[in-house]
Design a protein around this motif. Structure first.
Motif, PDB file in Angstrom:
ATOM      1  N   GLY A  59     -21.613 -46.419  99.873  1.00 26.57           N
ATOM      2  CA  GLY A  59     -22.369 -45.493 100.703  1.00 26.57           C
ATOM      3  C   GLY A  59     -23.697 -46.082 101.150  1.00 26.57           C
ATOM      4  N   PHE A  60     -24.266 -46.950 100.321  1.00 26.84           N
ATOM      5  CA  PHE A  60     -25.508 -47.631 100.687  1.00 26.84           C
ATOM      6  C   PHE A  60     -25.323 -48.414 101.976  1.00 26.84           C
ATOM      7  CE2 PHE A  60     -28.172 -51.427 100.669  1.00 26.84           C
ATOM      8  CZ  PHE A  60     -29.434 -50.895 100.440  1.00 26.84           C
ATOM      9  N   ILE A  61     -24.174 -49.091 102.103  1.00 28.55           N
ATOM     10  CA  ILE A  61     -23.931 -49.925 103.284  1.00 28.55           C
ATOM     11  C   ILE A  61     -23.652 -49.084 104.513  1.00 28.55           C
ATOM     12  CG2 ILE A  61     -22.416 -51.668 104.296  1.00 28.55           C
ATOM     13  CD1 ILE A  61     -22.014 -52.802 101.487  1.00 28.55           C
ATOM     14  N   PHE A  62     -22.714 -48.132 104.424  1.00 27.09           N
ATOM     15  CA  PHE A  62     -22.391 -47.392 105.651  1.00 27.09           C
ATOM     16  C   PHE A  62     -23.515 -46.450 106.062  1.00 27.09           C
ATOM     17  CE2 PHE A  62     -19.990 -44.282 102.853  1.00 27.09           C
ATOM     18  CZ  PHE A  62     -20.606 -43.105 103.269  1.00 27.09           C
ATOM     19  N   MET A  63     -24.347 -46.022 105.108  1.00 21.33           N
ATOM     20  CA  MET A  63     -25.487 -45.190 105.484  1.00 21.33           C
ATOM     21  C   MET A  63     -26.575 -46.018 106.166  1.00 21.33           C
ATOM     22  SD  MET A  63     -25.102 -42.012 105.104  1.00 21.33           S
ATOM     23  CE  MET A  63     -26.819 -41.657 105.476  1.00 21.33           C
ATOM     24  N   ILE A  64     -26.806 -47.239 105.716  1.00 23.73           N
ATOM     25  CA  ILE A  64     -27.785 -48.104 106.381  1.00 23.73           C
ATOM     26  C   ILE A  64     -27.328 -48.390 107.812  1.00 23.73           C
ATOM     27  CG2 ILE A  64     -28.748 -50.433 106.450  1.00 23.73           C
ATOM     28  CD1 ILE A  64     -30.112 -48.647 104.416  1.00 23.73           C
ATOM     29  N   VAL A  65     -26.039 -48.665 107.983  1.00 27.51           N
ATOM     30  CA  VAL A  65     -25.509 -48.906 109.332  1.00 27.51           C
ATOM     31  C   VAL A  65     -25.681 -47.657 110.189  1.00 27.51           C
ATOM     32  CG1 VAL A  65     -23.450 -49.404 110.692  1.00 27.51           C
ATOM     33  CG2 VAL A  65     -23.863 -50.656 108.567  1.00 27.51           C
ATOM     34  N   PHE A  66     -25.392 -46.491 109.631  1.00 23.74           N
ATOM     35  CA  PHE A  66     -25.559 -45.252 110.394  1.00 23.74           C
ATOM     36  C   PHE A  66     -27.016 -45.069 110.807  1.00 23.74           C
ATOM     37  CE2 PHE A  66     -27.145 -40.875 110.068  1.00 23.74           C
ATOM     38  CZ  PHE A  66     -26.604 -40.362 111.243  1.00 23.74           C
ATOM     39  N   LEU A  67     -27.940 -45.266 109.885  1.00 25.16           N
ATOM     40  CA  LEU A  67     -29.353 -45.058 110.190  1.00 25.16           C
ATOM     41  C   LEU A  67     -29.822 -46.020 111.283  1.00 25.16           C
ATOM     42  CD1 LEU A  67     -30.663 -44.562 106.539  1.00 25.16           C
ATOM     43  CD2 LEU A  67     -30.476 -42.800 108.310  1.00 25.16           C
ATOM     44  N   VAL A  68     -29.413 -47.276 111.195  1.00 26.92           N
ATOM     45  CA  VAL A  68     -29.765 -48.249 112.233  1.00 26.92           C
ATOM     46  C   VAL A  68     -29.154 -47.837 113.570  1.00 26.92           C
ATOM     47  CG1 VAL A  68     -29.459 -50.635 113.011  1.00 26.92           C
ATOM     48  CG2 VAL A  68     -30.080 -50.162 110.628  1.00 26.92           C
ATOM     49  N   SER A  69     -27.885 -47.417 113.549  1.00 23.48           N
ATOM     50  CA  SER A  69     -27.199 -46.995 114.777  1.00 23.48           C
ATOM     51  C   SER A  69     -27.886 -45.781 115.392  1.00 23.48           C
ATOM     52  CB  SER A  69     -25.735 -46.675 114.477  1.00 23.48           C
ATOM     53  OG  SER A  69     -25.051 -47.785 113.940  1.00 23.48           O
ATOM     54  N   ALA A  70     -28.282 -44.835 114.545  1.00 25.88           N
ATOM     55  CA  ALA A  70     -28.959 -43.637 115.038  1.00 25.88           C
ATOM     56  C   ALA A  70     -30.292 -43.993 115.684  1.00 25.88           C
ATOM     57  CB  ALA A  70     -29.166 -42.640 113.897  1.00 25.88           C
ATOM     58  N   LEU A  71     -31.036 -44.900 115.057  1.00 25.67           N
ATOM     59  CA  LEU A  71     -32.326 -45.319 115.614  1.00 25.67           C
ATOM     60  C   LEU A  71     -32.150 -46.048 116.944  1.00 25.67           C
ATOM     61  CD1 LEU A  71     -34.120 -46.549 112.370  1.00 25.67           C
ATOM     62  CD2 LEU A  71     -34.650 -44.483 113.679  1.00 25.67           C
ATOM     63  N   LEU A  72     -31.075 -46.807 117.079  1.00 28.55           N
ATOM     64  CA  LEU A  72     -30.846 -47.587 118.289  1.00 28.55           C
ATOM     65  C   LEU A  72     -30.258 -46.773 119.431  1.00 28.55           C
ATOM     66  CD1 LEU A  72     -29.382 -50.934 116.860  1.00 28.55           C
ATOM     67  CD2 LEU A  72     -31.649 -50.578 117.865  1.00 28.55           C
ATOM     68  N   PHE A  73     -29.364 -45.833 119.101  1.00 23.76           N
ATOM     69  CA  PHE A  73     -28.563 -45.211 120.156  1.00 23.76           C
ATOM     70  C   PHE A  73     -28.739 -43.704 120.319  1.00 23.76           C
ATOM     71  CE2 PHE A  73     -26.302 -49.078 118.877  1.00 23.76           C
ATOM     72  CZ  PHE A  73     -26.104 -49.702 120.102  1.00 23.76           C
ATOM     73  N   SER A  74     -29.378 -43.023 119.375  1.00 26.15           N
ATOM     74  CA  SER A  74     -29.488 -41.565 119.453  1.00 26.15           C
ATOM     75  C   SER A  74     -30.801 -41.133 120.085  1.00 26.15           C
ATOM     76  CB  SER A  74     -29.387 -40.943 118.056  1.00 26.15           C
ATOM     77  OG  SER A  74     -28.109 -41.107 117.514  1.00 26.15           O
ATOM     78  N   GLU A  75     -30.808 -39.907 120.608  1.00 25.53           N
ATOM     79  CA  GLU A  75     -32.044 -39.289 121.047  1.00 25.53           C
ATOM     80  C   GLU A  75     -32.840 -38.903 119.797  1.00 25.53           C
ATOM     81  OE1 GLU A  75     -31.768 -36.562 124.606  1.00 25.53           O
ATOM     82  OE2 GLU A  75     -29.681 -36.562 123.972  1.00 25.53           O
ATOM     83  N   LEU A  76     -34.098 -39.304 119.759  1.00 29.02           N
ATOM     84  CA  LEU A  76     -34.893 -39.105 118.553  1.00 29.02           C
ATOM     85  C   LEU A  76     -36.088 -38.192 118.829  1.00 29.02           C
ATOM     86  CD1 LEU A  76     -34.995 -42.740 117.131  1.00 29.02           C
ATOM     87  CD2 LEU A  76     -33.512 -40.865 116.412  1.00 29.02           C
TER      88      LEU A  76
END
Length: 322
Positions: A59-76
């Motif tokens: 979960g550490f790995i897929f959550m880090i990827v999700f957080l990076v993806s959210a920062l790069l591609f999501s409306e914040l």
């Protein structure tokens, strides 16, 4: 972070974000999964010893990827950034428990979940109204702020813990979480809820799918508390942002029953000396494997099928109401 058109994300960028999240999850788990803490097996769980020696805490790995993806591609927005920080906190508390030689106590983990739930409640009420939509009746109800805050804390704490308790069969909690959040995504589209978390649901789903690529029976690694606790928190956040938090019940009913019955059973016995469900093992995934003789694959498929049927029924009902 990337370009948007008329308040919405450019479709090509959104597609690239989804592909990035999945590929990055698969690559990072394949590359770094071997460095994760090793599972010691669980004496109390059915076939728990079979997991001994497998990398734990993916979960550490897929959550880090999700957080990076959210920062790069999501409306914040600032609200969303706070939620991402809380997801990181939930993941880290779980990962530190996964990596600890002596497992953290229930009260310590429960207190940390409670603190996270409080911050979620304060954040949500800071940026949103204290009204909720009761979708099945097509009406809106305003709840006193303090009461609403307490209910949010209960929702968040419950969601974290029932999802965590459902993590005991290869692929089960991840599969159920995907079905649950996609159901919430569809509800959100029908009801016209907050759009800023809709795309994050898709990113989160493909990150879990990247993990499931390695976790499908027979699993090569386990998500651990780092994944299950963060997944439960994410479910609570997106159902709150939808504006109809009561829909958490049908959207996550299998997670609630699988993980929640055990929490109720243990709590009643420990604090009130009331013993219920004496002939039922909890979590329910242990009961069906030990008592009913279901295989791991049958358990995952059948639990998923039940949730899908309930979700489809509720989606149709809500669609007809609106």
């Amino acid at each position: 972070m990337f370009s948007y058109i008329s308040g919405g994300m450019i479709p090509l960028v959104a597609f690239i974000g989804i592909m990035f999240a999945f590929v990055a999850t698969c690559f990072c788990i394949g590359k770094f999964g071997q460095f994760l803490p090793k599972d010691a097996g669980r004496d109390y769980a059915v076939e728990g010893k079979l997991s001994a020696g497998k990398p734990r805490g993916a979960g550490f790995i897929f959550m880090i990827v999700f957080l990076v993806s959210a920062l790069l591609f999501s409306e914040l927005s600032m609200e969303v950034v706070i939620y991402l920080i809380l997801l990181f906190a939930a993941m880290m508390t779980g990962f530190l428990d996964d990596a600890s030689k002596a497992p953290w106590g229930e009260y310590k983990k429960g207190l940390l979940d409670f603190l996270i739930a409080i911050v979620v409640a304060v954040t949500y009420l800071r940026y949103n109204t204290n009204a909720i939509r009761i979708a099945v009746l097509d009406m809106t109800v305003e709840i006193p702020v303090i009461l609403f805050g307490i209910l949010i804390i209960i929702l968040v704490w419950t969601s974290i813990n029932v999802t965590n308790c459902s993590d005991g069969v290869d692929g089960l909690s991840g599969t159920l979480t995907i079905i649950t959040i996609i159901t919430i995504f569809v509800f959100n589209r029908i009801l016209g809820g907050a759009g800023e978390t809709g795309y994050m649901i898709l990113l989160f789903s493909v990150c879990i799918l990247g993990y499931l690529w390695y976790n499908a029976t027979p699993s090569k690694l386990l998500m651990g508390d780092a994944g299950s606790r963060a997944m439960g928190l994410f479910i609570a956040i997106v159902v709150l942002k939808m504006g109809s938090p009561l829909l958490y019940i049908p959207a996550a009913i299998v997670l609630i029953l699988d993980g929640g019955l055990g929490l109720i059973k243990v709590s009643l016995l420990r604090f009130l000396k009331i013993h219920i469900l004496k002939n039922t093992r909890t979590p329910l995934h242990d009961h069906v494997r030990k008592v009913r003789g279901w295989s791991n694959t049958q358990t995952v498929f059948r639990f998923a099928i039940i949730q899908i049927i309930i979700s489809i029924g509720m989606v149709y009902f809500i669609l007809m109401k609106h």
